[in-house]
Design a protein around this motif. Sequence first.
Motif, mmCIF file in Angstrom:
data_model
loop_
_atom_site.group_PDB
_atom_site.id
_atom_site.type_symbol
_atom_site.label_atom_id
_atom_site.label_comp_id
_atom_site.label_asym_id
_atom_site.label_seq_id
_atom_site.Cartn_x
_atom_site.Cartn_y
_atom_site.Cartn_z
ATOM 1 N N ARG A 1 -66.343 27.436 23.546
ATOM 2 C CA ARG A 1 -66.376 28.033 24.889
ATOM 3 C C ARG A 1 -65.107 27.675 25.664
ATOM 4 O O ARG A 1 -64.556 28.499 26.394
ATOM 5 N N PHE A 2 -64.664 26.429 25.503
ATOM 6 C CA PHE A 2 -63.419 26.009 26.145
ATOM 7 C C PHE A 2 -62.239 26.828 25.630
ATOM 8 O O PHE A 2 -61.421 27.335 26.409
ATOM 9 N N LYS A 3 -62.159 27.004 24.313
ATOM 10 C CA LYS A 3 -61.032 27.722 23.711
ATOM 11 C C LYS A 3 -61.048 29.208 24.075
ATOM 12 O O LYS A 3 -59.997 29.810 24.312
ATOM 13 N N GLU B 1 -64.533 19.989 31.045
ATOM 14 C CA GLU B 1 -63.762 18.915 30.431
ATOM 15 C C GLU B 1 -64.546 18.270 29.294
ATOM 16 O O GLU B 1 -63.970 17.913 28.256
ATOM 17 N N ALA B 2 -65.853 18.129 29.476
ATOM 18 C CA ALA B 2 -66.690 17.592 28.400
ATOM 19 C C ALA B 2 -66.718 18.551 27.212
ATOM 20 O O ALA B 2 -66.618 18.126 26.055
ATOM 21 N N MET B 3 -66.829 19.852 27.490
ATOM 22 C CA MET B 3 -66.833 20.833 26.408
ATOM 23 C C MET B 3 -65.512 20.826 25.654
ATOM 24 O O MET B 3 -65.480 20.972 24.434
ATOM 25 N N ALA B 4 -64.408 20.645 26.369
ATOM 26 C CA ALA B 4 -63.101 20.564 25.714
ATOM 27 C C ALA B 4 -63.045 19.396 24.746
ATOM 28 O O ALA B 4 -62.348 19.453 23.727
ATOM 29 N N LYS C 1 -62.834 30.708 26.722
ATOM 30 C CA LYS C 1 -63.098 31.124 28.105
ATOM 31 C C LYS C 1 -62.610 30.151 29.168
ATOM 32 O O LYS C 1 -62.040 30.579 30.176
ATOM 33 N N TYR C 2 -62.853 28.869 28.978
ATOM 34 C CA TYR C 2 -62.611 27.913 30.055
ATOM 35 C C TYR C 2 -61.328 27.110 29.842
ATOM 36 O O TYR C 2 -61.333 25.877 29.849
ATOM 37 N N ASN C 3 -60.217 27.809 29.630
ATOM 38 C CA ASN C 3 -58.911 27.163 29.594
ATOM 39 C C ASN C 3 -57.951 28.032 30.401
ATOM 40 O O ASN C 3 -58.167 29.231 30.559
ATOM 41 N N TRP C 4 -56.887 27.442 30.915
ATOM 42 C CA TRP C 4 -56.038 28.147 31.865
ATOM 43 C C TRP C 4 -55.302 29.331 31.236
ATOM 44 O O TRP C 4 -55.060 30.329 31.897
ATOM 45 N N ASN C 5 -54.976 29.267 29.957
ATOM 46 C CA ASN C 5 -54.310 30.402 29.319
ATOM 47 C C ASN C 5 -55.212 31.632 29.311
ATOM 48 O O ASN C 5 -54.773 32.761 29.595
#
Length: 206
Positions: free
Chosen positions: A193-195, A134-137, A197-201
């Motif tokens: 990294r969020f975009k 969440e912080a990375m997002a 790897k670490y997103n639900w899509n």
Amino acid sequence: AARLIFVGSNFVKKSLIYDYGIKAERVIVTGFGAGLGHADEYDKHFDGKTILYVGKGDFEKKGGQVLIDAFAMVRDEIPDAVLHIVGQERIPNIAGIVNHGFVTDRELLCDLMKAAHVFVLPSLVDRFGIVLVEAMAASTPCIASDYGAMPEVVGDAGLIVRQNDAQELAQAMIRVLRDEELARMLGRNGRQRFKDKYNWNAIWDV
């Protein structure tokens, strides 16, 4: 008996393989995504003083005491530094610490993530630390302890320190607070990294 086992990290995958004898091809690493409301783009501002910690449950096991000890060292170097704490009821009354208690308002939590210059999770027990995602997002640099999958999650989006080492934690916070160029780079890396790897899509695509 399961054909496939989905896990959040390579840390857990290795444990299933080496500790439980599960065949590697049965274990799929998907990761986790940030919660709702953390995906929007915005203009990140770095103020050189705002630190955020989010941790529910046992404060000491979540690295709370080592964080307080480290924050005292930070204040010696950066007197106007402010530590915002979320998820705890009782925190000692210490100058520079703002305790928000348990935050159920997701918009407020997102705002705190966006306002922070750096997010810190020196936990002694977290195997993943989804608040790091969440912080990375929010394009906020992360500092985490070298426990579980947290180094794997943070990657090039922050700094990793030895668990339960207040001095090393303080030095890492001071470094990120004082170096805006470093903070911006880590924040951009985290957002990417969020975009990627670490997103639900991205996880559904796995």
